[in-house]
Motif scaffolding. Sequence first.
Motif, short mmCIF file in Angstrom:
data_model
loop_
_atom_site.label_atom_id
_atom_site.label_comp_id
_atom_site.label_asym_id
_atom_site.label_seq_id
_atom_site.Cartn_x
_atom_site.Cartn_y
_atom_site.Cartn_z
N THR A 288 33.35 61.24 52.36
CA THR A 288 32.69 60.33 51.42
C THR A 288 33.73 59.39 50.82
N PRO A 289 33.61 58.10 51.03
CA PRO A 289 34.62 57.17 50.50
C PRO A 289 34.56 57.10 48.97
N THR A 290 35.71 56.94 48.36
CA THR A 290 35.79 56.70 46.91
C THR A 290 36.32 55.30 46.62
N ALA A 291 36.51 54.53 47.66
CA ALA A 291 36.97 53.15 47.52
C ALA A 291 36.50 52.36 48.73
N LEU A 292 36.49 51.05 48.58
CA LEU A 292 36.25 50.15 49.69
C LEU A 292 37.58 49.68 50.26
N LEU A 293 37.57 49.32 51.54
CA LEU A 293 38.76 48.73 52.15
C LEU A 293 38.25 47.70 53.16
N ARG A 294 38.43 46.45 52.79
CA ARG A 294 37.83 45.37 53.58
C ARG A 294 38.88 44.36 54.04
N PRO A 295 38.69 43.80 55.22
CA PRO A 295 39.58 42.69 55.65
C PRO A 295 39.26 41.44 54.84
N GLN A 296 40.30 40.72 54.47
CA GLN A 296 40.13 39.51 53.67
C GLN A 296 40.99 38.42 54.28
N SER A 297 40.36 37.40 54.83
CA SER A 297 41.12 36.30 55.42
C SER A 297 41.55 35.32 54.34
N PHE A 298 42.60 34.57 54.61
CA PHE A 298 43.10 33.58 53.66
C PHE A 298 43.69 32.41 54.42
N VAL A 299 43.75 31.27 53.72
CA VAL A 299 44.40 30.07 54.25
C VAL A 299 45.31 29.54 53.17
N ASP A 300 46.57 29.31 53.49
CA ASP A 300 47.47 28.67 52.54
C ASP A 300 48.33 27.65 53.27
N ALA A 301 49.33 27.13 52.58
CA ALA A 301 50.14 26.06 53.16
C ALA A 301 50.88 26.51 54.41
N ASP A 302 51.05 27.82 54.57
CA ASP A 302 51.77 28.34 55.74
C ASP A 302 50.86 28.68 56.90
N GLY A 303 49.55 28.60 56.71
CA GLY A 303 48.65 28.89 57.81
C GLY A 303 47.54 29.84 57.43
N VAL A 304 46.93 30.45 58.46
CA VAL A 304 45.80 31.35 58.31
C VAL A 304 46.26 32.78 58.52
N GLY A 305 45.75 33.69 57.72
CA GLY A 305 46.11 35.10 57.87
C GLY A 305 45.00 35.99 57.37
N GLU A 306 45.24 37.29 57.40
CA GLU A 306 44.24 38.24 56.93
C GLU A 306 44.93 39.49 56.41
N TRP A 307 44.40 40.03 55.34
CA TRP A 307 44.91 41.27 54.76
C TRP A 307 43.79 42.30 54.71
N TRP A 308 44.18 43.56 54.58
CA TRP A 308 43.25 44.62 54.19
C TRP A 308 43.37 44.82 52.69
N ILE A 309 42.26 44.79 51.99
CA ILE A 309 42.26 44.90 50.53
C ILE A 309 41.38 46.08 50.11
N ALA A 310 42.00 47.06 49.45
CA ALA A 310 41.28 48.21 48.91
C ALA A 310 40.90 47.93 47.46
N SER A 311 39.72 48.39 47.07
CA SER A 311 39.25 48.24 45.69
C SER A 311 38.20 49.31 45.43
N ASP A 312 37.72 49.37 44.20
CA ASP A 312 36.71 50.36 43.87
C ASP A 312 35.39 50.06 44.57
N LEU A 313 34.57 51.09 44.72
CA LEU A 313 33.24 50.93 45.27
C LEU A 313 32.45 49.95 44.42
N ASP A 314 31.70 49.07 45.10
CA ASP A 314 30.94 48.05 44.36
C ASP A 314 29.55 48.57 44.00
N GLU A 315 28.74 47.69 43.40
CA GLU A 315 27.41 48.10 42.94
C GLU A 315 26.52 48.56 44.09
N VAL A 316 26.68 47.92 45.25
CA VAL A 316 25.85 48.30 46.39
C VAL A 316 26.17 49.73 46.83
N ALA A 317 27.47 50.04 46.91
CA ALA A 317 27.88 51.38 47.33
C ALA A 317 27.55 52.43 46.27
#
Length: 503
Positions: free
Chosen positions: A109-138
């Motif tokens: 049973t998860p106690t947190a979310l872990l989602r891929p998050q893409s980003f764009v900045d002056a150096d280009g395009v990338g993506e991170w994995w970002i963990a956070s608390d369970l949201d209202e839907v979960a």
Amino acid sequence: MTAVSDTPAPVPDPLRTAALAADLDAADLRSEPLRRLWGEEADDALARGMREPILRSIDGDSGTLATLGRLLVLGMPQPRAHVIDALPRLGVDGLVALGLAEADADTVTPTALLRPQSFVDADGVGEWWIASDLDEVALDAPLPADHVLGVGGASRTLAETIVPIEVERALDLGTGCGIQALLVARRAGTVVATDISTRALAFAEINAHLNGVTNIEFRHGSMFEPVAGEAFDLIVSNPPFVITPRVEGVPAYEYRDGGLVGDALVEQFIRSAPAHLTRNGIAQLLGNWESKAAITGLARLEAWVPAELDLWVIEREELSPLGYAELWIRDGGTTPRDPGFTPLLTAWLDDFAARGVTSIGFGYVLMRRGRLGEPLRRTERIAQPVANVGAALATGLAAQDVLAEGLPATLVVAADVTEARHLMPGDDDPSVIELRQGGGFGRTISVDPALAGFVGACDGELTVVQIAAALADLFEVPLADLWADLEPRIRSLILDGILLPGE
């Protein structure tokens, strides 16, 4: 007061987090593979708080990506055997040890979310994995008071506004899940990330480990206390700026509520930040500010900033007390159909009325220390769509520095600028001439024939003096009179990024 989380904070562990990252990478848990797995329409529905379309799309799929999608992206329990297969390096026990899940003999049973998050900045395009608390839907319930938010709209807005400069030392004040610290770390030697929430710092540290970012230092404390006596080249903050009534029964969410009355937290940040800026250092934040009968919010904010600092404030939105209250009550998961909605609305409206608040503004604030010449003091309202805000702010600051030494000898028109002429039927001469900016702040500026002629001649070859002299002859006016009219407006066009210094 809203209850706190009934699950402990995650436990940063570099070795276990590295194993998790390797498993996520092997599973290709990234935005595009997930979007292909369950379809674009279902993916878009998740952003609106609906997970049922995704569940229907992957019904019966027990593969690695579907299992991790349900477990980490949607926050749903999964069979232990499937999770063991999906996380061969970390294992179920490792996920539990990181504080990201609970498990029994059959179910994880998860106690947190872990989602891929893409980003764009002056150096280009990338993506991170970002963990956070369970949201209202979960959770299927209102958020707890110590909820650590993932990457929301405000986080993305601040990320888009950060001036893309290389710095030695940066500060992310109120780091939350750490998304701003990760972004700034790409262009900084070291980053100090602070938060009053130990739970948020734990998530931020895990996210740094997950994404292999090693130049961030995490410190616990309120506002600038953890960095007393220190100075930074860049300070960024998405502080808990939401204005909340200080009365019993109104939830105080740590991720959005700083615990002060009205916009006092934003004022405290703005008054305190200059002492922590190096020469030429920049501070940027998002915030709310209150307008009252006798003074606008923008005027109040400008008074908080020392006169010798550059200040650029862009108000993106202004809400009535009713509109503001409804926005943030809904943000906490309470709707008008819920019995608690009316008492919360009453508390908000009573608070605004008691303090004489007529409207609440939202936008970006940029301060800069130590440049030569007259400081930039610019407060404006921009409602139209914007793009590449950080680059546009950088262009404006560079223009301010150039203008401190006088007008450039030659100018060129920015590549995204077009001209529109509007004529009444049967007329040969335009009644309206507009310069339109395709990027940045998307400005539309009305100009007269003389200024339009000047801009049209700015090709980087003719000098400013040559163009002005030719226009004076064309319009048969004294050069001194024409220049007195054109010069301040040319300066404005340079600050707006419509005209750029020639080579």
